[in-house]
Design a protein around this motif. Structure first.
Motif, PDB file in Angstrom:
ATOM      1  N   ILE A   9      -9.864  20.487  12.985  1.00 22.04           N
ATOM      2  CA  ILE A   9      -8.992  19.347  12.728  1.00 22.04           C
ATOM      3  C   ILE A   9      -9.839  18.102  12.963  1.00 22.04           C
ATOM      4  N   ASP A  10     -10.016  17.286  11.896  1.00 22.39           N
ATOM      5  CA  ASP A  10     -10.886  16.118  12.023  1.00 22.39           C
ATOM      6  C   ASP A  10     -10.189  14.985  12.769  1.00 22.39           C
ATOM      7  N   ALA A  11     -10.890  13.866  12.924  1.00 22.71           N
ATOM      8  CA  ALA A  11     -10.379  12.738  13.701  1.00 22.71           C
ATOM      9  C   ALA A  11      -9.097  12.160  13.114  1.00 22.71           C
ATOM     10  N   GLU A  12      -8.882  12.332  11.813  1.00 23.81           N
ATOM     11  CA  GLU A  12      -7.680  11.812  11.166  1.00 23.81           C
ATOM     12  C   GLU A  12      -6.540  12.824  11.171  1.00 23.81           C
ATOM     13  N   GLY A  13      -6.781  13.994  11.766  1.00 25.89           N
ATOM     14  CA  GLY A  13      -5.730  15.000  11.859  1.00 25.89           C
ATOM     15  C   GLY A  13      -5.652  15.930  10.679  1.00 25.89           C
ATOM     16  N   ARG A  14      -6.637  15.895   9.776  1.00 26.95           N
ATOM     17  CA  ARG A  14      -6.634  16.777   8.612  1.00 26.95           C
ATOM     18  C   ARG A  14      -7.358  18.072   8.946  1.00 26.95           C
ATOM     19  N   ILE A  15      -6.878  19.159   8.384  1.00 28.43           N
ATOM     20  CA  ILE A  15      -7.517  20.458   8.578  1.00 28.43           C
ATOM     21  C   ILE A  15      -8.684  20.536   7.609  1.00 28.43           C
ATOM     22  N   ARG A  55      -3.880  19.679   1.426  1.00 27.07           N
ATOM     23  CA  ARG A  55      -3.776  18.336   2.012  1.00 27.07           C
ATOM     24  C   ARG A  55      -2.321  17.906   2.098  1.00 27.07           C
ATOM     25  N   LEU A  56      -1.562  18.179   1.032  1.00 18.96           N
ATOM     26  CA  LEU A  56      -0.146  17.828   1.036  1.00 18.96           C
ATOM     27  C   LEU A  56       0.593  18.613   2.125  1.00 18.96           C
ATOM     28  N   ALA A  63       3.752  15.472   9.654  1.00 25.04           N
ATOM     29  CA  ALA A  63       4.851  14.501   9.668  1.00 25.04           C
ATOM     30  C   ALA A  63       6.106  15.078  10.304  1.00 25.04           C
ATOM     31  N   ALA A  64       6.123  16.381  10.520  1.00 28.24           N
ATOM     32  CA  ALA A  64       7.268  17.066  11.121  1.00 28.24           C
ATOM     33  C   ALA A  64       8.540  16.780  10.338  1.00 28.24           C
ATOM     34  N   THR A  88       3.656   9.818  17.688  1.00 25.55           N
ATOM     35  CA  THR A  88       4.553   9.052  16.827  1.00 25.55           C
ATOM     36  C   THR A  88       3.780   8.380  15.707  1.00 25.55           C
ATOM     37  N   ALA A  89       2.662   7.753  16.028  1.00 24.44           N
ATOM     38  CA  ALA A  89       1.834   7.091  15.011  1.00 24.44           C
ATOM     39  C   ALA A  89       1.282   8.114  14.020  1.00 24.44           C
ATOM     40  N   ALA A  90       0.872   9.280  14.526  1.00 25.60           N
ATOM     41  CA  ALA A  90       0.349  10.321  13.644  1.00 25.60           C
ATOM     42  C   ALA A  90       1.438  10.828  12.703  1.00 25.60           C
ATOM     43  N   HIS A  91       2.661  11.016  13.214  1.00 22.00           N
ATOM     44  CA  HIS A  91       3.777  11.459  12.373  1.00 22.00           C
ATOM     45  C   HIS A  91       4.066  10.436  11.283  1.00 22.00           C
ATOM     46  N   LEU A  92       4.111   9.186  11.666  1.00 21.63           N
ATOM     47  CA  LEU A  92       4.416   8.129  10.691  1.00 21.63           C
ATOM     48  C   LEU A  92       3.336   8.012   9.622  1.00 21.63           C
ATOM     49  N   ALA A  93       2.072   8.102  10.028  1.00 17.43           N
ATOM     50  CA  ALA A  93       0.970   8.013   9.058  1.00 17.43           C
ATOM     51  C   ALA A  93       1.020   9.207   8.094  1.00 17.43           C
TER      52      ALA A  93
END
Length: 155
Positions: A9-15, A55-56, A63-64, A88-93
């Protein structure tokens, strides 16, 4: 059947497919469970389409958005280490990225895309739920995945 692989999982939260040595966050993924990976294993979708779909799905999960039937424990998972992760910020992004991607795919195509990629429905189930003829879903799904890959600017 299980086909477990380890992903980073990278710094932006992507697998990502590449697992860094010596650290970083990791996750074990069962690629056999995904209808998209099933299609890819049979050569029915391209690697570009799979990357766009994953990615989607990643943004959808981060985003849960899916309905939850249990308590969320994610806020305390790091053991209080306090690495600056704001769920919260990660979910919103992730929700913003997901909404932009769905809008980029457009109406008429996003229905089957969401059902197969995010909800994990097989194509026959999605076709039946949408009232489509048998075997029409793959054509529409591949068009949706192509638009999604264009939205993500994937080569």
């Amino acid at each position: 059947m299980q086909e477990l692989i380890e992903r980073a999982i990278d710094a932006e939260g992507r697998i990502t497919a590449v697992v860094p040595r010596g650290g970083g966050r990791r996750v074990t993924v069962n690629v056999a469970e995904s209808p998209l990976s099933w299609l890819a294993a049979r050569g029915l979708v391209t690697a570009r389409q799979v990357e766009a779909g994953e990615r989607l799905r990643g943004d959808y999960e981060r985003a849960a958005i899916a309905p939850s039937v249990t308590m969320r424990w994610s806020a305390g998972v790091d053991g209080g280490a306090g690495q600056g992760f704001d769920p919260t910020a990660a979910h919103l992004a992730a929700k913003r990225r997901f909404d932009a991607a769905i809008a980029g795919v457009g109406p008429g195509l996003c229905d089957v895309l969401w059902r197969v990629v995010c909800a994990g429905e097989g194509l026959p189930v999605a076709e039946k739920a949408l009232g489509w003829p048998v075997r029409s879903g793959r054509l529409v799904l591949t068009m949706a995945l192509d638009r999604l890959a264009n939205h993500y600017r994937l080569g």
